[in-house]
Motif scaffolding. Structure first.
Motif, PDB file in Angstrom:
ATOM      1  N   ASP A 159      59.829 -26.577  -2.061  1.00  0.00           N
ATOM      2  CA  ASP A 159      61.039 -26.964  -1.333  1.00  0.00           C
ATOM      3  C   ASP A 159      61.150 -26.098  -0.080  1.00  0.00           C
ATOM      4  OD1 ASP A 159      62.194 -24.470  -2.031  1.00  0.00           O
ATOM      5  OD2 ASP A 159      63.100 -25.308  -3.838  1.00  0.00           O
ATOM      6  N   ARG A 160      62.262 -26.211   0.625  1.00  0.00           N
ATOM      7  CA  ARG A 160      62.393 -25.547   1.929  1.00  0.00           C
ATOM      8  C   ARG A 160      62.365 -24.019   1.845  1.00  0.00           C
ATOM      9  NH1 ARG A 160      65.448 -30.206   2.432  1.00  0.00           N
ATOM     10  NH2 ARG A 160      64.893 -31.502   4.244  1.00  0.00           N
ATOM     11  N   MET A 161      62.631 -23.483   0.681  1.00  0.00           N
ATOM     12  CA  MET A 161      62.618 -22.031   0.511  1.00  0.00           C
ATOM     13  C   MET A 161      61.203 -21.473   0.354  1.00  0.00           C
ATOM     14  SD  MET A 161      65.544 -20.495   0.629  1.00  0.00           S
ATOM     15  CE  MET A 161      65.228 -19.004  -0.313  1.00  0.00           C
ATOM     16  N   ILE A 197      50.545 -30.912   2.264  1.00  0.00           N
ATOM     17  CA  ILE A 197      51.382 -29.910   2.933  1.00  0.00           C
ATOM     18  C   ILE A 197      52.404 -30.590   3.839  1.00  0.00           C
ATOM     19  CG2 ILE A 197      51.360 -28.040   4.631  1.00  0.00           C
ATOM     20  CD1 ILE A 197      48.583 -27.264   3.449  1.00  0.00           C
ATOM     21  N   GLN A 198      51.960 -31.622   4.576  1.00  0.00           N
ATOM     22  CA  GLN A 198      52.878 -32.336   5.473  1.00  0.00           C
ATOM     23  C   GLN A 198      54.012 -32.995   4.691  1.00  0.00           C
ATOM     24  OE1 GLN A 198      50.591 -35.044   7.949  1.00  0.00           O
ATOM     25  NE2 GLN A 198      50.452 -33.507   9.565  1.00  0.00           N
ATOM     26  N   LEU A 199      53.703 -33.491   3.496  1.00  0.00           N
ATOM     27  CA  LEU A 199      54.742 -34.131   2.677  1.00  0.00           C
ATOM     28  C   LEU A 199      55.684 -33.116   2.025  1.00  0.00           C
ATOM     29  CD1 LEU A 199      52.681 -36.935   0.900  1.00  0.00           C
ATOM     30  CD2 LEU A 199      54.451 -37.251   2.629  1.00  0.00           C
ATOM     31  N   SER A 200      55.234 -31.882   1.923  1.00  0.00           N
ATOM     32  CA  SER A 200      56.090 -30.861   1.309  1.00  0.00           C
ATOM     33  C   SER A 200      57.168 -30.422   2.301  1.00  0.00           C
ATOM     34  CB  SER A 200      55.255 -29.651   0.889  1.00  0.00           C
ATOM     35  OG  SER A 200      54.953 -28.846   2.007  1.00  0.00           O
ATOM     36  N   LYS A 201      58.143 -29.747   1.808  1.00  0.00           N
ATOM     37  CA  LYS A 201      59.234 -29.261   2.660  1.00  0.00           C
ATOM     38  C   LYS A 201      59.081 -27.766   2.960  1.00  0.00           C
ATOM     39  CE  LYS A 201      62.579 -32.666   0.955  1.00  0.00           C
ATOM     40  NZ  LYS A 201      61.658 -33.416   0.093  1.00  0.00           N
ATOM     41  N   ALA A 202      57.985 -27.173   2.520  1.00  0.00           N
ATOM     42  CA  ALA A 202      57.817 -25.730   2.642  1.00  0.00           C
ATOM     43  C   ALA A 202      57.328 -25.330   4.031  1.00  0.00           C
ATOM     44  CB  ALA A 202      56.827 -25.236   1.598  1.00  0.00           C
ATOM     45  N   LYS A 203      57.585 -24.091   4.390  1.00  0.00           N
ATOM     46  CA  LYS A 203      56.969 -23.500   5.583  1.00  0.00           C
ATOM     47  C   LYS A 203      55.491 -23.309   5.277  1.00  0.00           C
ATOM     48  CE  LYS A 203      57.135 -19.333   8.490  1.00  0.00           C
ATOM     49  NZ  LYS A 203      57.378 -19.997   9.782  1.00  0.00           N
ATOM     50  N   ALA A 204      54.610 -23.689   6.195  1.00  0.00           N
ATOM     51  CA  ALA A 204      53.172 -23.620   5.952  1.00  0.00           C
ATOM     52  C   ALA A 204      52.466 -22.890   7.085  1.00  0.00           C
ATOM     53  CB  ALA A 204      52.590 -25.018   5.792  1.00  0.00           C
ATOM     54  N   LEU A 205      51.576 -21.976   6.735  1.00  0.00           N
ATOM     55  CA  LEU A 205      50.787 -21.215   7.693  1.00  0.00           C
ATOM     56  C   LEU A 205      49.330 -21.218   7.233  1.00  0.00           C
ATOM     57  CD1 LEU A 205      53.131 -18.101   7.977  1.00  0.00           C
ATOM     58  CD2 LEU A 205      52.901 -19.904   9.691  1.00  0.00           C
ATOM     59  N   HIS A 208      56.011 -12.754   3.207  1.00  0.00           N
ATOM     60  CA  HIS A 208      56.566 -12.662   1.861  1.00  0.00           C
ATOM     61  C   HIS A 208      57.680 -11.631   1.918  1.00  0.00           C
ATOM     62  CE1 HIS A 208      56.936 -11.676  -2.409  1.00  0.00           C
ATOM     63  NE2 HIS A 208      56.286 -12.790  -2.669  1.00  0.00           N
ATOM     64  N   ASP A 209      58.901 -12.121   2.070  1.00  0.00           N
ATOM     65  CA  ASP A 209      60.022 -11.236   2.427  1.00  0.00           C
ATOM     66  C   ASP A 209      60.782 -10.674   1.235  1.00  0.00           C
ATOM     67  OD1 ASP A 209      61.234 -13.547   1.569  1.00  0.00           O
ATOM     68  OD2 ASP A 209      61.850 -14.187   3.569  1.00  0.00           O
ATOM     69  N   GLY A 210      60.239 -10.803   0.041  1.00  0.00           N
ATOM     70  CA  GLY A 210      60.908 -10.248  -1.130  1.00  0.00           C
ATOM     71  C   GLY A 210      61.987 -11.126  -1.705  1.00  0.00           C
ATOM     72  N   LEU A 211      62.266 -12.249  -1.081  1.00  0.00           N
ATOM     73  CA  LEU A 211      63.254 -13.172  -1.628  1.00  0.00           C
ATOM     74  C   LEU A 211      62.642 -13.918  -2.814  1.00  0.00           C
ATOM     75  CD1 LEU A 211      64.653 -14.632   1.716  1.00  0.00           C
ATOM     76  CD2 LEU A 211      65.653 -12.822   0.300  1.00  0.00           C
ATOM     77  N   ASP A 212      63.412 -14.777  -3.425  1.00  0.00           N
ATOM     78  CA  ASP A 212      62.925 -15.504  -4.590  1.00  0.00           C
ATOM     79  C   ASP A 212      62.147 -16.756  -4.205  1.00  0.00           C
ATOM     80  OD1 ASP A 212      63.829 -13.742  -6.487  1.00  0.00           O
ATOM     81  OD2 ASP A 212      65.822 -14.658  -6.593  1.00  0.00           O
ATOM     82  N   ARG A 213      61.577 -16.768  -3.025  1.00  0.00           N
ATOM     83  CA  ARG A 213      60.767 -17.910  -2.631  1.00  0.00           C
ATOM     84  C   ARG A 213      59.440 -17.888  -3.396  1.00  0.00           C
ATOM     85  NH1 ARG A 213      58.639 -17.287   3.488  1.00  0.00           N
ATOM     86  NH2 ARG A 213      60.773 -17.982   3.832  1.00  0.00           N
ATOM     87  N   GLU A 214      58.916 -19.073  -3.676  1.00  0.00           N
ATOM     88  CA  GLU A 214      57.594 -19.192  -4.272  1.00  0.00           C
ATOM     89  C   GLU A 214      56.562 -19.298  -3.148  1.00  0.00           C
ATOM     90  OE1 GLU A 214      57.328 -18.920  -7.568  1.00  0.00           O
ATOM     91  OE2 GLU A 214      59.513 -18.867  -7.735  1.00  0.00           O
TER      92      GLU A 214
END
Length: 371
Positions: free
Chosen positions: A102-104, A121-129, A147-153
């Motif tokens: 998701d977006r997180m 990846i294009q169909l996903s809502k995630a940030k991609a690098l 990876h900012d330490g938040l609960d993002r996967e």
């Protein structure tokens, strides 16, 4: 009639020498197909009645006890909790990547991953690098920065054998890096590794005994297995999630039982005829020795897989060389830009368990004379 802008795009392909066309396969010595073990012409299934179609999606009328049975056999062979069949490797990559994020979330992917992974990846809502090809130091830098330490996967996407380069990542180090970051998960596409690596062709991760540390593996059956379809390998929880949220799984007609029977037959051949895998591995080693002996090492990328890459920069030159080889009876295909970067156009030579030493030597001798 096409819109003018689409005609212009086709015109650009003509001008650059990169226009794609369908061509029939004629009787030539096979150095082009992904049928690494020759299974496409040798698989046999039990003589029982299989319907021509599965009649619906797995969640409506397309599921059967046979689907469950073969998925359990696949999971056992690959030493994993669960397997889920998809209609193709393309569908599997779309279905896994698009449904998990998701977006997180954050996706980090090798810059040379297959188009199906990029489309997922294009169909996903995630940030991609993307990280540089097989450059795990670059991957680590991106992980430390984003990876900012938040609960993002965080999902790391790569392949065990790259289809246009024939090389592999340092899987042990990749797993070590992944494990060092909270909520990081590795997804490994093993499409060109199944049937190639390991004593029974079980794939790179299993051959290195690293498979337990991988979140999901995608394997496909249209290459070394000589069949059709794909499977996602992972936990029972992952399987349950995909059944509920993977749109390419939910909203398509199920893979039919006769196709699954061929998958089952291919696994039996891997288990009971491992000498076919050994022969492929011996052919790869022999081909690499011939490359060195004939002075072609600088033209070829190093590869211990069936995919051998000879760099011939320029679309027109590589197409011309492919035509010379084809005229002499060798089915070798040119890979053009923009499929690969401009200046890295190549001949993609695929080795098989059934290629003879004479065929491999004759091909390389002809290549050496015409480069």
């Amino acid at each position: 009639m096409l819109p003018d802008k689409l005609y212009r795009k086709i015109g650009l392909r003509h001008f650059s020498g990169s226009l794609r066309k369908l061509s029939e396969v004629h009787e030539k010595i096979d150095f082009a197909s992904n049928d690494y073990l020759g299974f496409s012409n040798s698989l046999k299934i039990e003589h029982k009645h299989f319907p021509s179609g599965s009649t619906g999606s797995r969640l409506i009328t397309g599921h059967s006890q046979f689907h469950t049975q073969v998925e359990q056999q696949i999971a056992a062979f690959h030493d994993v909790e669960a397997a889920l069949l998809f209609n193709s490797g393309y569908d599997a990559n779309l279905g896994v990547i698009s449904s998990l994020t998701d977006r997180m979330d954050l996706i980090l992917y090798d810059e040379k991953v297959h188009a199906s992974i990029r489309d997922g990846i294009q169909l996903s809502k995630a940030k991609a690098l993307k990280f540089k090809h097989n450059d795990l130091d670059h991957l680590k830098i991106l992980l430390e920065k984003f990876h900012d330490g938040l609960d993002r996967e965080v999902y790391i996407l790569t392949e065990s054998v790259f289809s246009m380069d024939g090389n592999s990542p340092d899987l042990a180090r990749l797993i070590e890096i992944t494990a060092s970051f909270k909520n990081a998960h590795l997804i490994l596409d093993e499409a060109h590794s199944l049937g190639v690596h390991g004593n029974q062709g079980e794939g790179l991760a299993q051959s290195l005994n690293l498979h337990k540390a991988i979140f999901a593996r995608i394997i496909t059956y249209g290459k070394a297995m000589g069949a059709h379809g794909a499977a996602v390998l992972g936990s029972e929880d992952l399987k349950e999630y995909l059944i509920n949220y993977s749109r390419p799984f939910i909203y398509t007609t199920a893979i039919p039982p006769h196709a699954i029977a061929y998958i089952q037959s291919a696994y039996k051949k891997l288990q009971y005829q491992p000498e076919i895998v050994k022969q492929l591995q011996e052919n790869i080693a022999f081909f690499n020795k011939c490359i060195v002996r004939m002075g072609l090492r600088l033209r070829f990328r190093e590869s211990v897989t069936p995919i051998q890459i000879c760099i011939i920069p320029d679309n027109h030159k590589v197409k011309q060389l492919s035509s010379v080889l084809q005229a002499k009876g060798f089915d070798v295909r040119a890979i053009l830009s923009p499929t690969v970067p401009k200046g890295e156009e190549r001949l993609r030579i695929c080795l098989h368990s059934f290629n003879t030493k004479n065929e491999m030597q004759d091909l390389l001798q002809l290549l050496a004379k015409n480069i």
